[in-house]
Scaffold this motif. Structure first.
Motif, short mmCIF file in Angstrom:
data_model
loop_
_atom_site.label_atom_id
_atom_site.label_comp_id
_atom_site.label_asym_id
_atom_site.label_seq_id
_atom_site.Cartn_x
_atom_site.Cartn_y
_atom_site.Cartn_z
N ARG A 154 0.86 -1.19 0.00
CA ARG A 154 0.00 0.00 0.00
C ARG A 154 0.90 1.24 0.00
O ARG A 154 1.72 1.42 0.90
CB ARG A 154 -0.90 -0.01 1.24
N VAL A 155 0.71 2.06 -1.02
CA VAL A 155 1.43 3.32 -1.11
C VAL A 155 0.46 4.39 -1.56
O VAL A 155 -0.55 4.09 -2.19
CB VAL A 155 2.65 3.24 -2.08
N PRO A 156 0.75 5.65 -1.27
CA PRO A 156 -0.13 6.73 -1.73
C PRO A 156 -0.16 6.81 -3.26
O PRO A 156 0.76 6.35 -3.93
CB PRO A 156 0.51 7.99 -1.14
N LYS A 157 -1.22 7.39 -3.78
CA LYS A 157 -1.41 7.48 -5.23
C LYS A 157 -0.29 8.23 -5.94
O LYS A 157 -0.01 7.97 -7.10
CB LYS A 157 -2.75 8.13 -5.55
N HIS A 158 0.36 9.17 -5.26
CA HIS A 158 1.42 9.94 -5.93
C HIS A 158 2.72 9.16 -6.10
O HIS A 158 3.62 9.60 -6.80
CB HIS A 158 1.68 11.26 -5.18
N VAL A 159 2.83 8.00 -5.45
CA VAL A 159 3.99 7.14 -5.62
C VAL A 159 3.61 6.03 -6.59
O VAL A 159 2.70 5.25 -6.33
CB VAL A 159 4.46 6.55 -4.28
N HIS A 160 4.29 5.98 -7.69
CA HIS A 160 3.99 4.97 -8.71
C HIS A 160 4.67 3.67 -8.34
O HIS A 160 5.83 3.66 -7.93
CB HIS A 160 4.44 5.46 -10.08
N MET A 161 3.94 2.57 -8.48
CA MET A 161 4.50 1.28 -8.10
C MET A 161 4.21 0.23 -9.15
O MET A 161 3.12 0.18 -9.72
CB MET A 161 3.94 0.81 -6.76
N VAL A 162 5.21 -0.60 -9.38
CA VAL A 162 5.07 -1.77 -10.24
C VAL A 162 5.38 -2.98 -9.38
O VAL A 162 6.42 -3.03 -8.70
CB VAL A 162 6.04 -1.71 -11.45
N ASN A 163 4.46 -3.94 -9.38
CA ASN A 163 4.66 -5.19 -8.65
C ASN A 163 5.10 -6.27 -9.63
O ASN A 163 4.43 -6.50 -10.63
CB ASN A 163 3.35 -5.64 -7.98
N GLU A 164 6.22 -6.90 -9.34
CA GLU A 164 6.67 -8.04 -10.14
C GLU A 164 6.32 -9.29 -9.35
O GLU A 164 6.79 -9.48 -8.25
CB GLU A 164 8.18 -7.99 -10.37
N ASP A 165 5.48 -10.10 -9.94
CA ASP A 165 5.10 -11.36 -9.30
C ASP A 165 5.63 -12.48 -10.18
O ASP A 165 5.08 -12.77 -11.25
CB ASP A 165 3.57 -11.44 -9.16
N LEU A 166 6.71 -13.10 -9.75
CA LEU A 166 7.37 -14.12 -10.56
C LEU A 166 6.45 -15.32 -10.81
O LEU A 166 6.54 -15.96 -11.85
CB LEU A 166 8.67 -14.56 -9.88
N SER A 167 5.54 -15.59 -9.87
CA SER A 167 4.63 -16.72 -10.06
C SER A 167 3.66 -16.46 -11.21
O SER A 167 3.24 -17.39 -11.90
CB SER A 167 3.86 -17.03 -8.77
N VAL A 168 3.30 -15.21 -11.45
CA VAL A 168 2.41 -14.88 -12.57
C VAL A 168 3.12 -15.18 -13.89
O VAL A 168 2.54 -15.78 -14.80
CB VAL A 168 1.95 -13.41 -12.52
N GLY A 169 4.37 -14.80 -13.99
CA GLY A 169 5.14 -15.08 -15.20
C GLY A 169 5.28 -16.57 -15.45
O GLY A 169 5.09 -17.05 -16.58
N LEU A 170 5.58 -17.33 -14.41
CA LEU A 170 5.71 -18.78 -14.57
C LEU A 170 4.38 -19.42 -14.91
O LEU A 170 4.30 -20.34 -15.73
CB LEU A 170 6.29 -19.41 -13.30
N SER A 171 3.31 -18.95 -14.28
CA SER A 171 1.98 -19.49 -14.58
C SER A 171 1.60 -19.22 -16.03
O SER A 171 1.02 -20.07 -16.71
CB SER A 171 0.92 -18.89 -13.64
N SER A 172 1.92 -18.03 -16.52
CA SER A 172 1.65 -17.68 -17.91
C SER A 172 2.43 -18.59 -18.85
O SER A 172 1.89 -19.11 -19.83
CB SER A 172 2.01 -16.21 -18.16
N LEU A 173 3.68 -18.80 -18.53
CA LEU A 173 4.51 -19.69 -19.35
C LEU A 173 3.95 -21.11 -19.34
O LEU A 173 3.85 -21.75 -20.38
CB LEU A 173 5.95 -19.67 -18.83
N SER A 174 3.55 -21.58 -18.18
CA SER A 174 2.95 -22.91 -18.06
C SER A 174 1.69 -23.03 -18.91
O SER A 174 1.48 -24.02 -19.62
CB SER A 174 2.62 -23.20 -16.59
#
Length: 182
Positions: A154-174
């Motif tokens: 959780r961060v304020p709206k003025h701070v831009h954030m990118v979440n890298e979820d390695l499991s999403v990438g592996l699931s997509s590859l699978s």
């Protein structure tokens, strides 16, 4: 190559020429009808749009295996990202140098962010520590956070954030492998 058509661009990145033209048009006027896009000009315009023409100062918090791998990624500098600081709370890691940057203790985080003018914080700490680190980055006025911890922060709206979820990438590859090979 001095000029490239939307057809050739589309073929190279596997999307339709219409989508290329539509996407680029949403940012302004690029190319000349019947001629194509001047490669150097298009490259410069895309760099400007993505902010890659700037020099962003970045910091990595958490210098375990993942953080150390990120610190050794040499293409950051080619993209305009300058790694200026590394932080960890492990006494065995503090003081070591990775990619010409010395690992500092967490007690120096806020002071370094302010004195070095750091723009982006990269979080590579365990899940239970990640929100505390994000809070410290926000309080120190970073502009963005790239989160590798396996938790949504959780961060304020003025701070831009990118979440890298390695499991999403592996699931997509699978998924793609399963559907391609049955």
């Amino acid at each position: 190559m001095k000029v490239i058509s939307s057809e050739e661009l589309g073929r190279r990145i596997e999307i339709t020429p219409e989508q290329i033209r539509k996407d680029l048009a949403s940012f302004g006027q690029f190319g000349k009808k019947g001629v194509g896009y001047y490669v150097a000009e298009l490259q410069q315009n895309i760099s400007n749009i993505l902010g890659l023409n700037r020099h962003w100062k970045i910091v990595i918090i958490g210098v375990g295996h993942l953080g150390a791998a990120l610190a050794n990624y040499h293409n950051f500098i080619n993209l305009g990202f300058n790694l200026v600081a590394l932080f960890d709370n492990n006494p065995a890691i503090i003081g070591k140098t990775i990619n010409n940057v010395q690992v500092l203790g967490m007690d120096k985080l806020e002071m370094a962010i302010k004195s070095l003018g750091i723009d982006i914080g990269i979080i590579a700490v365990p899940r239970l520590e990640a929100q505390k680190v994000a809070d410290r980055l926000v309080a120190s006025h970073v502009k963005g956070i790239w989160n590798f911890a396996p938790i949504r922060l959780r961060v304020p709206k003025h701070v831009h954030m990118v979440n890298e979820d390695l499991s999403v990438g592996l699931s997509s590859l699978s998924y793609h492998i399963t559907n391609a090979f049955g």
